[in-house]
Write a protein that holds these residues in place. Structure first.
Motif, PDB file in Angstrom:
ATOM      1  N   PRO A  85      17.380  13.651  -1.115  1.00 52.55           N
ATOM      2  CA  PRO A  85      18.195  14.821  -0.758  1.00 52.55           C
ATOM      3  C   PRO A  85      17.419  16.130  -0.854  1.00 52.55           C
ATOM      4  O   PRO A  85      17.846  17.149  -0.325  1.00 52.55           O
ATOM      5  CB  PRO A  85      19.340  14.776  -1.766  1.00 52.55           C
ATOM      6  N   THR A  86      16.273  16.097  -1.523  1.00 54.81           N
ATOM      7  CA  THR A  86      15.424  17.285  -1.643  1.00 54.81           C
ATOM      8  C   THR A  86      14.017  16.932  -1.182  1.00 54.81           C
ATOM      9  O   THR A  86      13.561  15.801  -1.363  1.00 54.81           O
ATOM     10  CB  THR A  86      15.366  17.790  -3.103  1.00 54.81           C
ATOM     11  N   PRO A  87      13.301  17.887  -0.605  1.00 52.49           N
ATOM     12  CA  PRO A  87      11.955  17.591  -0.110  1.00 52.49           C
ATOM     13  C   PRO A  87      10.950  17.494  -1.255  1.00 52.49           C
ATOM     14  O   PRO A  87      11.126  18.091  -2.316  1.00 52.49           O
ATOM     15  CB  PRO A  87      11.644  18.784   0.790  1.00 52.49           C
ATOM     16  N   LEU A  88       9.899  16.710  -1.029  1.00 55.03           N
ATOM     17  CA  LEU A  88       8.776  16.622  -1.947  1.00 55.03           C
ATOM     18  C   LEU A  88       7.541  17.130  -1.227  1.00 55.03           C
ATOM     19  O   LEU A  88       7.311  16.783  -0.066  1.00 55.03           O
ATOM     20  CB  LEU A  88       8.556  15.186  -2.422  1.00 55.03           C
ATOM     21  N   TYR A 103      15.612  13.938   3.473  1.00 57.80           N
ATOM     22  CA  TYR A 103      14.199  14.007   3.815  1.00 57.80           C
ATOM     23  C   TYR A 103      13.612  12.611   3.661  1.00 57.80           C
ATOM     24  O   TYR A 103      13.839  11.938   2.651  1.00 57.80           O
ATOM     25  CB  TYR A 103      13.467  14.990   2.909  1.00 57.80           C
ATOM     26  N   GLU A 104      12.885  12.177   4.671  1.00 62.28           N
ATOM     27  CA  GLU A 104      12.209  10.882   4.589  1.00 62.28           C
ATOM     28  C   GLU A 104      10.837  11.105   3.966  1.00 62.28           C
ATOM     29  O   GLU A 104       9.999  11.814   4.523  1.00 62.28           O
ATOM     30  CB  GLU A 104      12.072  10.237   5.961  1.00 62.28           C
ATOM     31  N   ASP A 115       3.685  12.259   3.280  1.00 61.31           N
ATOM     32  CA  ASP A 115       4.456  12.883   4.363  1.00 61.31           C
ATOM     33  C   ASP A 115       5.892  13.061   3.895  1.00 61.31           C
ATOM     34  O   ASP A 115       6.421  12.239   3.138  1.00 61.31           O
ATOM     35  CB  ASP A 115       4.415  12.019   5.629  1.00 61.31           C
ATOM     36  N   CYS A 116       6.510  14.135   4.356  1.00 60.05           N
ATOM     37  CA  CYS A 116       7.928  14.394   4.044  1.00 60.05           C
ATOM     38  C   CYS A 116       8.512  15.173   5.204  1.00 60.05           C
ATOM     39  O   CYS A 116       8.100  16.305   5.475  1.00 60.05           O
ATOM     40  CB  CYS A 116       8.045  15.174   2.731  1.00 60.05           C
ATOM     41  N   GLN A 117       9.478  14.554   5.897  1.00 62.34           N
ATOM     42  CA  GLN A 117      10.069  15.159   7.083  1.00 62.34           C
ATOM     43  C   GLN A 117      11.595  15.114   7.000  1.00 62.34           C
ATOM     44  O   GLN A 117      12.160  14.204   6.389  1.00 62.34           O
ATOM     45  CB  GLN A 117       9.615  14.406   8.343  1.00 62.34           C
ATOM     46  N   PRO A 118      12.290  16.094   7.614  1.00 64.19           N
ATOM     47  CA  PRO A 118      13.766  16.049   7.643  1.00 64.19           C
ATOM     48  C   PRO A 118      14.246  14.770   8.317  1.00 64.19           C
ATOM     49  O   PRO A 118      13.648  14.298   9.288  1.00 64.19           O
ATOM     50  CB  PRO A 118      14.132  17.294   8.458  1.00 64.19           C
ATOM     51  N   SER A 140       0.813  -1.217   0.000  1.00 64.57           N
ATOM     52  CA  SER A 140       0.000   0.000   0.000  1.00 64.57           C
ATOM     53  C   SER A 140       0.843   1.263   0.000  1.00 64.57           C
ATOM     54  O   SER A 140       0.398   2.297  -0.491  1.00 64.57           O
ATOM     55  CB  SER A 140      -0.954   0.025   1.195  1.00 64.57           C
ATOM     56  N   ARG A 141       2.056   1.177   0.529  1.00 67.65           N
ATOM     57  CA  ARG A 141       2.888   2.372   0.636  1.00 67.65           C
ATOM     58  C   ARG A 141       4.353   2.004   0.752  1.00 67.65           C
ATOM     59  O   ARG A 141       4.720   0.840   0.939  1.00 67.65           O
ATOM     60  CB  ARG A 141       2.462   3.215   1.838  1.00 67.65           C
ATOM     61  N   LEU A 142       5.208   3.025   0.641  1.00 62.60           N
ATOM     62  CA  LEU A 142       6.650   2.833   0.824  1.00 62.60           C
ATOM     63  C   LEU A 142       7.258   4.131   1.327  1.00 62.60           C
ATOM     64  O   LEU A 142       6.623   5.193   1.303  1.00 62.60           O
ATOM     65  CB  LEU A 142       7.318   2.364  -0.472  1.00 62.60           C
ATOM     66  N   SER A 143       8.512   4.065   1.772  1.00 63.64           N
ATOM     67  CA  SER A 143       9.243   5.256   2.182  1.00 63.64           C
ATOM     68  C   SER A 143      10.664   5.169   1.649  1.00 63.64           C
ATOM     69  O   SER A 143      11.203   4.081   1.429  1.00 63.64           O
ATOM     70  CB  SER A 143       9.245   5.399   3.708  1.00 63.64           C
ATOM     71  N   PHE A 144      11.274   6.347   1.431  1.00 63.56           N
ATOM     72  CA  PHE A 144      12.662   6.409   0.970  1.00 63.56           C
ATOM     73  C   PHE A 144      13.246   7.743   1.393  1.00 63.56           C
ATOM     74  O   PHE A 144      12.534   8.650   1.829  1.00 63.56           O
ATOM     75  CB  PHE A 144      12.746   6.235  -0.551  1.00 63.56           C
ATOM     76  N   LEU A 145      14.567   7.872   1.268  1.00 59.04           N
ATOM     77  CA  LEU A 145      15.256   9.104   1.605  1.00 59.04           C
ATOM     78  C   LEU A 145      15.572   9.885   0.345  1.00 59.04           C
ATOM     79  O   LEU A 145      16.062   9.325  -0.638  1.00 59.04           O
ATOM     80  CB  LEU A 145      16.547   8.806   2.376  1.00 59.04           C
TER      81      LEU A 145
END
Length: 202
Positions: free
Chosen positions: A112-115, A163-164, A142-145, A105-110
């Motif tokens: 270098p620039t925010p989205l 940014y995660e 979601d996008c956090q430092p 349903s979802r994923l996360s990645f790092l």
């Protein structure tokens, strides 16, 4: 089953992430199906056939069938190696990242620039087990430092602020969702085997 009910695992998949500009909308379901590159369709169909073949071969148990099972297994390995190589040619280093977590349903990645939260991205996911590639769209939820002390989002070493980014799939074929479930289960089973081995060694 709603999307939030799918579990995620901590594992690194190679992905390509291409943010869409403000004037480009996520395609509807019909347009999305027509847009999927043929190679990604072939990869999905091959993975489905492999799963069906594995179920069929599991019903063979006599000694006479062992040679046939061995031969078919070898041919399947050759096909998977070739498929993995062909799929790797679709990987664009300019937009390549590695997941921190992924699921159906979802994923996360790092990054270098925010989205921006709410923006849509076009994605390619490259699976190793089962070998396949998935073409889809996702929304940034979601996008956090994130301070990464061991390496940056593209695998470079050193202390770097990233940014995660968390994404939720917005257009994804159900067959490809099944592939992601299988891939997540494979990672989970591998971790369970490793933990069991560690306990037995201690």
């Amino acid at each position: 089953m709603i999307q939030d009910e799918y579990f995620s695992v901590h594992a690194g998949l190679t992905i390509n992430v291409e943010p869409l500009d403000e004037n480009t909308a996520c395609p509807d379901e019909e347009a999305f199906r027509l847009e999927i590159p043929p190679l990604f369709r072939v990869a999905s169909e091959c993975s489905e056939l492999e799963e069906s073949t594995e179920r069929l071969l599991s019903n063979f148990g006599s000694d006479d069938s062992k040679a046939l099972i061995g031969y078919l297994g070898a041919q399947n390995t050759k096909i998977n190696l070739l498929l993995s190589y062909v799929l790797s040619q679709q990987d664009d280093p300019a937009i390549r990242f590695t997941t921190r977590t992924f699921g159906a349903s979802r994923l996360s990645f790092l990054s270098p620039t925010p989205l921006a939260t709410g923006c849509t991205v076009r994605m390619k996911l490259f699976l190793t087990d089962p070998p396949a590639a998935i073409y889809c769209y996702a929304d940034v939820i979601d996008c956090q430092p994130y301070s990464n002390q061991t390496g940056d989002a593209k695998g470079n070493s050193g202390d770097k602020n990233n940014y995660e980014v968390h994404l939720c799939y917005s257009q994804l074929l159900e067959n490809d969702r099944d592939l992601l479930i299988r891939a997540a289960l494979h990672v989970q089973q591998k971790l369970l085997r490793e933990r069991a081995q560690q306990r037995s060694n201690s």
